[in-house]
Design an enzyme around this catalytic site. Structure first.
Site, mmCIF file in Angstrom:
data_model
loop_
_atom_site.group_PDB
_atom_site.id
_atom_site.type_symbol
_atom_site.label_atom_id
_atom_site.label_comp_id
_atom_site.label_asym_id
_atom_site.label_seq_id
_atom_site.Cartn_x
_atom_site.Cartn_y
_atom_site.Cartn_z
ATOM 1 C CB CYS A 62 44.757 12.300 37.862
ATOM 2 S SG CYS A 62 46.270 12.615 37.203
ATOM 3 C CG HIS A 111 44.572 16.408 35.726
ATOM 4 N ND1 HIS A 111 45.078 15.305 37.121
ATOM 5 C CD2 HIS A 111 43.385 16.522 35.629
ATOM 6 C CE1 HIS A 111 43.921 15.185 37.691
ATOM 7 N NE2 HIS A 111 43.386 15.793 36.844
#
Lengths: 96, 869
Positions: free
Chosen positions: B522, B811
């Site tokens: 990510c 994240h």
């Protein structure tokens, strides 16, 4: 006309005849646009016109105000390159 | 075709809208004009294809194009900046500025409009263009047709004839003040025919011409008596397709005389000969002798007049009926205005007789814009000042007799006085100077002719020129106009092979595409989303400007970026799998390899570094002179000033930087002298007072810092170890500024993530943090510079990368700005619409700002900067 002016005139004639003068003009125009000279000068023009007032500014005024600044603002690289091209041209047309 | 006509009819009901798209071009690259322009210059034909002057027209009219854009270059922050640039520079231009380009672009746009069947998008645009039309239409049509009639290509001839006739028809219809619905339909039908025919890749000249002839004759029947009669002629020459440039003299019908009420050509003057008066020899007489024939025909010298409408007495024609002035104002013209109509009465007295146009053309061809070798020779020989012999000094030619005089030395002025010849033409630019009015006058008819002649000459030059560069330099003379995009044969073929046309509404999602997470990637996805939505970078890659210099192109990260851009902008909605990119990153940035979680900022720097290296091939390029796109966009100059406390000597260094890393309050290194929140309204960061803002962080970053007694520096000027202060400021602002909040603290005491919310603005002014603003700091209090109206340092936010989670595991997601003010949240493969509030409320880890106005970097400044490095 003195020698210098004669020489210049002869070179100019040759340049015009072969059409190279136009080429060089176009080249110069492109370079000056790319390096931002044109926009700078345009901004300066606007300033002058605003100062003088839209109704009263004439071409002659503008030319008088802008010419020295314009000449100073031309980048050296542009001058050098064009000069180089003129030299090449002269070398090719050695008869002048 | 029938459904097209129906569709066209429906759009027709909305009025004259079909013409409108012509005005809406994209932001032309020439307006960008940044130092990067050498890279970005002009977009390739693949991008949109609308010439950019449309915006110039819009700006000139003081209007802004709304929403919809017709190509990929949407109106997002970067383009917005372009608009402001062009807006600034085009304010004072005459409305005629966008003439040929607008007309030229109109055909393409029209085609699109047809295909969409009169979309709402264009309905919007029609509103503003409707105001432009009465003014513009009068100017545009003839250059199109004049240029077109010269084409020897049969294919283009027919297509151009279509355009010519239809544009002409539009012009005439408006000039006459009638908008015949049926005429429109015919026009559209013709345009459709042209478009289809083009799209099919073959241009059937006869059918096209026949259709055109049929349509034109119909139109002509509909037009009333006040309209031009030559209309019916245009299509006729088409089937008779010789190499002869025939009606080039023909299309010089007078402009709609709205603004020139003076006694020029009325509706049926003797100049408007409906028959093509073709010279059978080549159109460029090398011999300037025709001029001499004019001398004996000189009419009586015009009396010096003011700019009233009274025609001078000795005119043979009856004075025309005074015409109401048409245009945005409406109603009758007030006689006493000081800003005269284009042209002056002296020019009007020049424009009598049957041949003045022809003679003027000859002057232009022989002395101003020489296309053929013969004219060049004659120009070289004869164009010198008759008094002093120079070829410089703004040489002018008298319009009445054969006299050349230079302007600067006033030789032409002397001539004008002694001979009472009031008009002269500038041999460099073709402008007409009136000695009575003491200024250049811009008469529409004459400008028209001048434009045509110039176009002719340039075409001739280009066709004989061997240098490719000159083919592109169709530079203008009278004012600045952008050349029209005229399809060449290969382009027509390309268009034919790719008949599918893509429609781009304002809600388009091209450019939005998810990225599959390949295992903790990510961090990479976010940076990729941010980079691919960097306007200037996007423009670079989508115009295919990368030339690979790597020894093995499969390993070139820039090539991979290029294909990544293509993928993301392909319109394919399914998420993309960036495995190749990941692989290349692993190869070139070993420290990021593996499936562990990585830091997005680290990845950004590594990626920029690899891209920068690969732009120049893989050899170690000189860091001081790299001119790659990465450096042009991302590299800024950070100035570090160390001031000796004893002698106050300052030692300055400037380091290149790609981003700015900011400390946050609450970290162990923080030091916040100013109460946060105060003065944060400088950048419009509207949040609760007490919230630290980006501006606060920047202020802290650029404050002078005492280095303490343990860090004494040897001062160069006083040659002793002294305490000193160090200050960081921005010397050179990058086009894209990336701010990095140091949220991850790795101090001796602890490793943690600082989650303090920092408020950041949508628009940021970097002026207070520049090196030039440094002097205005007094005791740490920032004195804002007086001229903060300067746009040069203003930035717009376009991407935000956020991190959720802890230091060990988390994240990354990003917000990116799409199409000016639509924001989308990119969470790997999932893209969702987001509000501006969402964006501004997010924590913020990496912030990407794009300059609003791109300025030139003149050579001098560039040299200065590189030296300092």
């Amino acid at each position: 006309m003195n020698k210098d002016a004669e020489m210049r005139s002869a070179i100019n004639q040759k340049l015009t005849e072969t059409g190279d003068r136009e080429h060089l003009k176009e080249l110069r125009r492109t370079k000056l646009i790319e390096c931002g000279w044109k926009d700078q000068l345009k901004a300066h023009c606007k300033k002058v016109i605003i100062e003088k007032g839209l109704e009263h500014a004439t071409i002659d005024d503008l030319v008088a105000e802008i010419t020295p600044k314009g000449r100073a603002l031309v980048p050296d690289s542009v001058n050098k390159e064009l000069l180089q091209r003129i030299r090449t041209f002269l070398a090719q047309h050695a008869s002048i | 075709m029938s459904e097209r006509a129906r569709a066209a009819q429906s759009s027709d009901k909305q009025g004259r809208q079909i013409l409108s798209p012509s005005g809406l071009g994209s932001c032309a690259p020439p307006d960008l004009g940044v130092g990067a322009s050498s890279c970005l210059g002009r977009a390739g034909p693949g991008v949109g294809g609308e010439p950019g002057a449309g915006l110039g027209a819009a700006s000139a009219a003081g209007l802004r194009p709304i929403g919809a854009s017709a190509c990929l270059r949407s109106q997002d922050p970067g383009s917005e900046g372009d608009v402001s640039v062009s807006d600034t520079f085009l304010d004072l231009d005459s409305p005629g500025v966008a003439g040929p380009a607008v007309a030229g672009g109109s055909r393409l746009a029209k085609g699109k409009a047809e295909e969409r069947g009169g979309d709402d998008e264009w309905g919007q645009i029609s509103d503003w263009s409707r105001e432009l039309e009465p003014r513009e239409q009068g100017v545009e049509p003839p250059p199109v047709e004049a240029e077109e009639s010269e084409e020897a290509e049969t294919a283009e001839r027919a297509a151009e004839a279509e355009r010519k006739v239809e544009v002409e028809v539009e012009a005439e219809a408006q000039a006459a003040g009638k908008v015949e619905a049926s005429a429109k339909v015919e026009t559209f039908a013709k345009v459709d025919a042209a478009e289809e025919v083009e799209a099919a890749g073959t241009v059937d000249a006869s059918t096209a011409a026949a259709a055109a002839a049929a349509a034109a004759s119909k139109v002509e029947a509909l037009e009333g008596p006040g309209c031009r009669v030559e209309l019916k002629l245009e299509p006729d020459p088409e089937p008779v397709r010789e190499a002869q440039p025939e009606p080039q003299r023909e299309p010089e019908k007078p402009e709609p005389e709205d603004e020139k009420p003076a006694p020029s050509d009325g509706g049926g003057g003797s100049e408007e000969v409906p028959l093509p008066s073709l010279p059978s020899e080549p159109p460029r007489p090398p011999d300037p002798s025709p001029r001499r024939s004019r001398a004996p025909r000189r009419r009586p010298r015009p009396r010096p007049q003011t700019r009233l409408r009274t025609p001078p007495q000795p005119r043979p024609r009856p004075p025309p009926r005074p015409r109401p002035r048409r245009g945005p104002g409406g109603g009758c013209l007030d006689v006493d205005f000081t800003v005269g109509p284009p042209g002056c009465s002296h020019v009007n007295t020049f424009k009598v007789g049957e041949n003045w146009r022809q003679e003027l053309r000859v002057i232009y061809q022989c002395f101003v814009w020489c296309g053929t070798p013969e004219t060049r020779k004659s120009k070289a020989k004869s164009c010198v000042c008759h008094v002093c012999g120079t070829h410089l000094n703004r040489l002018h030619s008298c319009l009445t007799c054969v006299f050349f005089g230079c302007f600067t030395e006033k030789h032409i002025h002397e001539h004008a006085e002694t001979k009472q010849h009031n008009l002269a033409v500038d041999l460099y630019y073709g402008g007409i100077y009136c000695f009575m009015c003491k200024d250049y006058v811009y008469d529409k008819d004459i400008e028209q002719i001048a434009k045509e002649e110039q176009g002719e000459a340039l075409k001739l030059q280009a066709s004989t020129s061997t240098e490719v560069a000159h083919q592109q330099c169709l530079g203008p003379g009278l004012g600045e106009k952008y050349p029209t995009w005229e399809t060449t044969k290969p382009e027509l073929e390309l268009l034919g092979h790719n008949p599918r046309r893509r429609r781009i509404p304002s809600s388009f999602t091209i450019g939005l595409r998810g990225l599959i997470n390949l295992g903790n990637t990510c961090f990479m996805n976010c940076i990729v989303q941010a980079l691919t939505h960097t306007p200037i970078l996007r423009d670079f890659f989508l115009s295919d400007r990368h030339r690979c210099e790597m020894p093995s192109p499969e390993l070139c990260l820039v090539c991979e970026m290029s294909s990544l851009f293509r993928e993301l902008y392909s319109g394919n909605p399914s998420p993309h799998v960036p495995y190749k990119l990941l692989h290349l990153v692993w190869i070139h940035a070993r420290h990021l390899a593996g499936y562990r979680q990585q830091d997005a900022h680290e990845f950004l720097i590594a990626a920029l570094d690899v891209l920068h290296r690969h732009c120049k091939g893989d050899e170690a390029s000189n860091p001081n002179h790299c001119n790659c796109i990465i450096d042009q966009i991302f590299t800024g100059g950070l100035q570090s000033d160390v001031t000796c406390q004893a002698c106050h000597g300052v030692s300055t260094t400037i380091d290149p930087c790609w981003d700015i890393s900011l400390d946050l309050p609450g970290s162990c290194t923080s030091f916040w002298p100013l109460s946060p929140g105060r003065e944060s309204s400088v950048n419009g960061e509207s949040h609760l007072p007490g919230t630290p803002t980006l501006t606060d962080c920047l202020r802290r970053f650029t404050r002078p810092e005492h280095l303490g007694s343990s860090a004494k520096i040897k001062c160069g000027s006083c040659q002793s170890y002294q305490e000193s202060t160090k200050q960081l400021t921005m010397k050179k602002l990058p086009v894209v500024a990336c701010f990095h909040f140091k949220r991850f603290e790795h101090s001796a005491k602890q490793r943690r993530k600082i989650t303090t919310y920092i408020s950041f603005p949508l628009e940021l002014d970097m002026t207070p943090f520049m090196a030039s603003s440094k002097e205005s700091r007094v005791n740490g209090q920032l004195q804002l510079p007086a001229s903060s109206g300067n746009n040069e340092n203003k930035y717009s936010l376009f991407a935000v990368v956020n991190h959720q989670g802890t230091l060990e595991s988390g994240h990354y997601t990003s917000f990116i700005r799409h199409h000016k003010d639509q924001w989308f949240k990119c969470d790997d493969a999932v893209i969702t619409k987001a509000s501006i509030k969402d964006v501004l409320d997010s924590e913020g880890y990496l912030l990407f700002y794009h300059k609003q106005v791109l300025e030139h970097e003149s050579e001098k400044v560039k040299d200065m900067n590189t030296q300092a490095y």
